[in-house]
Enzyme design. Structure first.
Site, short mmCIF file in Angstrom:
data_model
loop_
_atom_site.label_atom_id
_atom_site.label_comp_id
_atom_site.label_asym_id
_atom_site.label_seq_id
_atom_site.Cartn_x
_atom_site.Cartn_y
_atom_site.Cartn_z
N LYS A 108 0.82 -1.21 0.00
CA LYS A 108 0.00 0.00 0.00
C LYS A 108 0.86 1.26 0.00
CE LYS A 108 -3.92 -2.36 0.57
NZ LYS A 108 -3.55 -3.78 0.73
C1 LIG Z 1 -4.20 -4.92 0.33
C2 LIG Z 1 -3.40 -6.16 0.28
C3 LIG Z 1 -3.67 -7.16 -0.65
C4 LIG Z 1 -4.82 -7.09 -1.62
O1 LIG Z 1 -4.65 -6.07 -2.57
P1 LIG Z 1 -5.90 -5.53 -3.41
O2 LIG Z 1 -5.38 -4.39 -4.19
O3 LIG Z 1 -6.90 -5.10 -2.38
O4 LIG Z 1 -6.39 -6.64 -4.22
C5 LIG Z 1 -2.82 -8.26 -0.68
N1 LIG Z 1 -1.81 -8.39 0.20
C6 LIG Z 1 -1.54 -7.44 1.12
C7 LIG Z 1 -0.41 -7.66 2.06
C8 LIG Z 1 -2.31 -6.29 1.18
O5 LIG Z 1 -2.04 -5.36 2.11
#
Ligand SMILES: *Cc1c(COP(=O)(O)O)cnc(C)c1O
Length: 491
Positions: A108
């Site tokens: 993120k």
């Molecule tokens: C948010 C997240 C995901 C999923 O990603 P999306 O964009 O919501 O599909 C997978 N792994 C981790 C560690 C995340 O923080």
């Protein structure tokens, strides 16, 4: 470049407006009116650039009005990473795109270190002097990354809601100990879907907006429903490709496969847009945990919510309502806004919808999908650690299992597994997977994982157990509205 709503193409706004607003007024999601393309020459030119410059180039294609600031902003945002923000690592002949070297150790950060600059820059263009409250529903990682990104950014505040009992201990500590004068965090009773639905309701509530406006705030989103969150994610697919070509692992123009651990469908959707822009991608592999609503969709053409919600060891993917899937459905329906609106309404009222055979054909050409339960996830972590010494976090392990299955079925070798979190964020599950006893104390679990794996332990995680809890509260679904309003009155 203009942006249109997936539910009403005649709602047309500038990129700056789309970023500031977060979600279209009809509840739809903004998508670019035209998808820009990247030529072979441009792709080749990316080779000589560092990551921030590559990112500024790709993002500039979507938000040309922000071009002046982009390079500087990308440099500042990605300087908060530990080394290369998006390195390709090769272990035991397999490729991993590590996206977790940012300040909060989850992918993120790739978008949320930059979003405050995009938001502030967009407001400036629009001559907006009101403050922005960033409202976030999180399955664990977005919340912390948004808090770090927006902490003490002038003209903004950030309020985060996470599902009570639905995140790892360390994820929770990261959020409840957050520093900064403009932040608010609370647990919410329910699961992530409840949190996300409650937050979406607030975005649609004129009453809340009026009350916030009295305090000088408008509302925006740092979830991947915001185009400003998605567009920085498109950049790392280009960067990864260019790195593979530059190091001679692939020929220029050769197609590759990306496997993406998926929850809200934001990360893999960014890869889809990269493909539409001309990046040589053969297939996208959508990896889910036991919450396999997407795996079933790719098999049957029906998106069916009516199923049990499972808590897993990959909690950031514990999602049944994948918000960004709406954008894919819009694209693959030939950008049919009326149909997309109908389907989303059907999902809200009946809990499911089905797409046509023609659409499914197109979707199946692009996507493959697999799911892995916790047992398989742990085995994957253990087996690959034994074989190669490489440590996968549970989310990345769900993806790596899908990579191996896809490889077995297709014989494909150029597959990049996208790694979304540092194993330390899920230290207890990783220790358990590799057959170690798990110390009850969070700090001891981190140290033990460091001893077992020799992966360097980041200080921002090791200090967590000693920090003061600032936000220990929990609200129920009906209390979230008041909590949001209070979060800005408090100041
Ligand atoms: C948010 C997240 C995901 C999923 O990603 P999306 O964009 O919501 O599909 C997978 N792994 C981790 C560690 C995340 O923080």
């Amino acid at each position: 470049m203009y942006y249109i709503s997936t539910r009403n193409k005649s709602e047309r706004v500038s990129g700056a407006q789309a970023v500031v607003q977060g979600i279209a007024s009809d509840g739809g999601l903004y998508v670019p009116e035209q998808i820009p393309s990247v030529t072979k020459e441009e792709l080749a030119a990316l080779k000589a650039m560092e990551y921030p410059e590559r990112a500024a180039f790709i993002i500039g294609k979507f938000l040309p009005e922000l071009s002046d600031g982009l390079k500087d902003w990308c440099e500042r945002a990605y300087s908060r990473f530990d080394g290369d923000p998006a390195p390709i690592v090769k272990a035991d002949g397999k490729y991993f795109l590590e996206l977790w070297h940012g300040p909060t150790h989850a992918f993120k950060d790739m978008a949320l270190t930059l979003l405050p600059y995009l938001m502030t820059g967009s407001k400036k263009i629009l001559n907006r002097t009101d403050k922005t409250l960033i409202l976030v529903a999180t399955s664990g990682d977005t919340g912390k990354a948004a808090l770090e990104g927006f902490k003490d950014v002038e003209g903004t505040a950030c309020a985060v809601f996470y599902p009570f009992g639905g995140v790892s201990n360390l994820q929770k500590l990261q959020m409840t100990t957050q520093r900064g004068g403009n932040v608010f965090v609370s647990a919410i009773k329910g699961n992530f879907d409840d949190a996300q639905t409650a937050v979406k309701k607030i975005f649609a509530s004129q009453g809340v907006k009026d009350k916030l406006a009295e305090k000088g705030y408008n509302l925006s989103s740092a979830n991947s429903i915001n185009w400003g969150r998605l567009v920085p994610q498109i950049a790392y697919y280009f960067s990864a490709y260019v790195d593979l070509a530059d190091s001679g692992e692939i020929e220029d123009g050769e197609e590759v496969v990306f496997t993406v651990p998926t929850g809200n469908f934001g990360n893999i959707l960014a890869a889809y847009y990269a493909m539409k822009m001309g990046l040589p991608i053969k297939r996208l592999v959508c990896a889910s945990n036991r919450n396999n609503v997407l795996t079933d969709f790719f098999e049957s053409g029906t998106y069916d919510l009516k199923r049990e919600f499972h808590k897993t060891i990959s909690p950031s993917m514990d999602i049944l309502i994948s918000s960004n899937f709406e954008r894919l459905i819009f694209e693959t329906s030939g950008r049919n806004d009326k149909l997309t609106k109908q389907r989303m309404e059907k999902l809200a009222t009946e809990g499911k919808y089905t797409v046509s055979d023609v659409e499914m054909k197109e979707i199946a050409r692009t996507f493959a999908a697999y799911s892995a339960d916790d047992e398989i996830t742990k085995e994957t972590i253990a087996d690959f650690f034994d074989e190669s010494g490489y440590v996968l976090d549970p989310h990345s392990a769900v993806a790596f299992d899908a990579t191996m299955r896809f490889e077995e079925e297709t014989g494909e070798e150029r597959i990049v597994t996208v790694c979304t979190a540092s194993p330390y964020k899920f230290a207890a599950s990783v220790l358990e997977a590799i057959g170690e006893t798990v110390p009850r104390d969070d700090g001891a679990a981190l140290t033990k994982l460091e001893e077992e794996t020799a992966l360097p332990l980041p200080e921002s995680l090791s200090e967590l157990p000693s920090l003061k809890i600032r936000f220990g509260g929990c609200v129920d679904k009906d209390g979230i509205e008041q909590a949001v309003i209070n979060s800005v009155i408090r100041e």
